[in-house]
Motif scaffolding. Structure first.
Motif, PDB file in Angstrom:
ATOM      1  N   HIS A 138       0.835  -1.205   0.000  1.00 52.05           N
ATOM      2  CA  HIS A 138       0.000   0.000   0.000  1.00 52.05           C
ATOM      3  C   HIS A 138       0.873   1.260   0.000  1.00 52.05           C
ATOM      4  CE1 HIS A 138      -3.194   2.784   0.897  1.00 52.05           C
ATOM      5  NE2 HIS A 138      -2.848   2.952   2.166  1.00 52.05           N
ATOM      6  N   ARG A 141       2.574   1.900  -3.327  1.00 52.20           N
ATOM      7  CA  ARG A 141       1.667   2.433  -4.340  1.00 52.20           C
ATOM      8  C   ARG A 141       1.340   3.907  -4.100  1.00 52.20           C
ATOM      9  NH1 ARG A 141      -0.979  -2.734  -3.644  1.00 52.20           N
ATOM     10  NH2 ARG A 141      -2.387  -1.752  -2.138  1.00 52.20           N
ATOM     11  N   ASN A 142       1.659   4.381  -2.887  1.00 51.37           N
ATOM     12  CA  ASN A 142       1.331   5.759  -2.510  1.00 51.37           C
ATOM     13  C   ASN A 142       2.533   6.470  -1.883  1.00 51.37           C
ATOM     14  OD1 ASN A 142      -1.859   5.928  -2.790  1.00 51.37           O
ATOM     15  ND2 ASN A 142      -1.370   3.924  -1.865  1.00 51.37           N
ATOM     16  N   ARG A 145       2.442   9.819   0.362  1.00 50.56           N
ATOM     17  CA  ARG A 145       1.057  10.133   0.705  1.00 50.56           C
ATOM     18  C   ARG A 145       0.633   9.561   2.063  1.00 50.56           C
ATOM     19  NH1 ARG A 145      -1.965   8.878  -5.107  1.00 50.56           N
ATOM     20  NH2 ARG A 145      -0.802  10.426  -6.336  1.00 50.56           N
ATOM     21  N   LEU A 146       1.413   8.630   2.579  1.00 45.65           N
ATOM     22  CA  LEU A 146       1.102   8.047   3.885  1.00 45.65           C
ATOM     23  C   LEU A 146       2.005   8.675   4.938  1.00 45.65           C
ATOM     24  CD1 LEU A 146       0.677   4.249   3.052  1.00 45.65           C
ATOM     25  CD2 LEU A 146      -0.968   6.116   2.852  1.00 45.65           C
ATOM     26  N   ASP A 193      -1.543   6.979   9.467  1.00 44.36           N
ATOM     27  CA  ASP A 193      -1.570   5.690   8.776  1.00 44.36           C
ATOM     28  C   ASP A 193      -0.905   4.554   9.541  1.00 44.36           C
ATOM     29  OD1 ASP A 193      -2.813   6.477   6.159  1.00 44.36           O
ATOM     30  OD2 ASP A 193      -1.105   7.858   6.171  1.00 44.36           O
TER      31      ASP A 193
END
Length: 315
Positions: A138, A141-142, A145-146, A193
């Motif tokens: 996850h 893929r980001n 952003r986390l 997160d």
């Protein structure tokens, strides 16, 4: 070596050596009521029984454990002044501060590891990840952003997350808080997160269903949370625990090191002590002075590498 090593339970009294002939002082370089203080008071009673004397716990907090540690470093090496040190005082602190008033290796005599406290990887229930591997995927893929929370710059919480990022090759943003307790509401709500929190403070939120735990930071499954898989199953060699250990000043005679080490092992083998430590989120683990010294050296080298590599500074 496990604290359950078969050792006798008779008090260790060496009248012929004259030691101990008075109470021992066990300095805790942190405030009363914290995990290190409770550990010291739990072990000190049984330690005193094995030695045939009283072990008096003294709190000397300040400067991240530096003040109390320095007092022991400068004490007489006669076995009557001891220090309950942690990863912070002898591994992380030196990595962050090259100007400590003491040398964590040369100014102390290692006696024994007393225990270790693992952390757990926590995510909000809204997270799409249900395993460590899924969380890593996850995050990949980001990128950027986390985020992850910590209890402050230079803390074990931040260093654990940065070690995780380094081994997994991730770009995750750091958001420091003044303690993990303040971060929990934001983690529960999904504003954060991930958080690598200690067992005592993090596990209750998992048990009451507010958060999800993905893994534990020990190399193997921890007896404290046997159902939680180690992060090392996904990232080989990943380990981050807070260790606790007993030191004396530099120059402590070898025979006193041995006597105190045996007394520590006997104290940790006591079922009452084991139970209290488990409820505190600490696994009683010990070994020889040499094994303890090797543990600290490896831990210090690991955190020094992360501090330099990730350009980490303390608050």
């Amino acid at each position: 070596m496990s604290a359950a090593t078969a050792l006798g339970t008779a008090p260790l009294v060496w009248a012929q050596a004259g030691y101990p002939s008075k109470p021992l002082r066990l300095l805790v370089p942190f405030p009363a009521g914290g995990a290190t203080d409770i550990l010291a008071r739990t072990v000190s009673q049984k330690l005193g029984e094995r030695l045939g004397t009283t072990v008096v716990v003294e709190n000397r907090p300040g400067a991240g454990g530096t003040i109390g540690s320095d007092l022991v470093a400068k004490a007489a090496p006669d076995g009557y002044t001891l220090l309950l040190a942690t990863s912070s005082t002898h591994a992380i602190g030196p990595a962050l501060n090259a100007k400590l008033p003491y040398d964590p290796v040369h100014d102390f005599s290692p006696i024994a590891q007393v225990g270790l406290a693992p952390s757990i990887m926590l995510v909000p229930n809204s997270s799409p990840a249900r395993t460590v591997q899924e969380w890593i995927q996850h995050a990949r893929r980001n990128p950027g952003r986390l985020n992850y929370a910590s209890s402050g710059n230079g803390t074990i919480v931040q260093l654990t997350a940065e070690l995780f990022k380094s081994q997994a090759g991730l770009f995750v943003v750091h958001i420091p808080y003044k303690g993990t307790a303040l971060a929990i509401p934001d983690l529960v709500s999904g504003k954060l997160d991930v958080l690598f929190d200690s067992l005592p403070t993090g596990l209750p939120h998992v048990r009451d269903g507010r958060l999800r735990a993905l893994g534990v930071t020990t190399l193997k499954r921890s007896p404290l949370v046997p159902d939680l898989p180690p992060i090392a199953d996904v990232l080989p060699g990943f380990e981050s625990t807070t260790w606790f250990g007993l030191y004396g000043p530099k120059g402590l005679p070898t025979d006193l090191q041995g006597r105190l080490n045996t007394a520590v092992q006997q104290a940790l083998a006591d079922p009452e002590v084991k139970d209290k430590l488990a409820r505190l989120g600490i696994e009683g683990v010990t070994g020889s002075p040499a094994q303890f010294a090797a543990l600290v050296a490896a831990d210090a080298a690991k955190w020094k590498k992360i501090v330099v590599e990730r350009k980490i500074t303390g608050d």
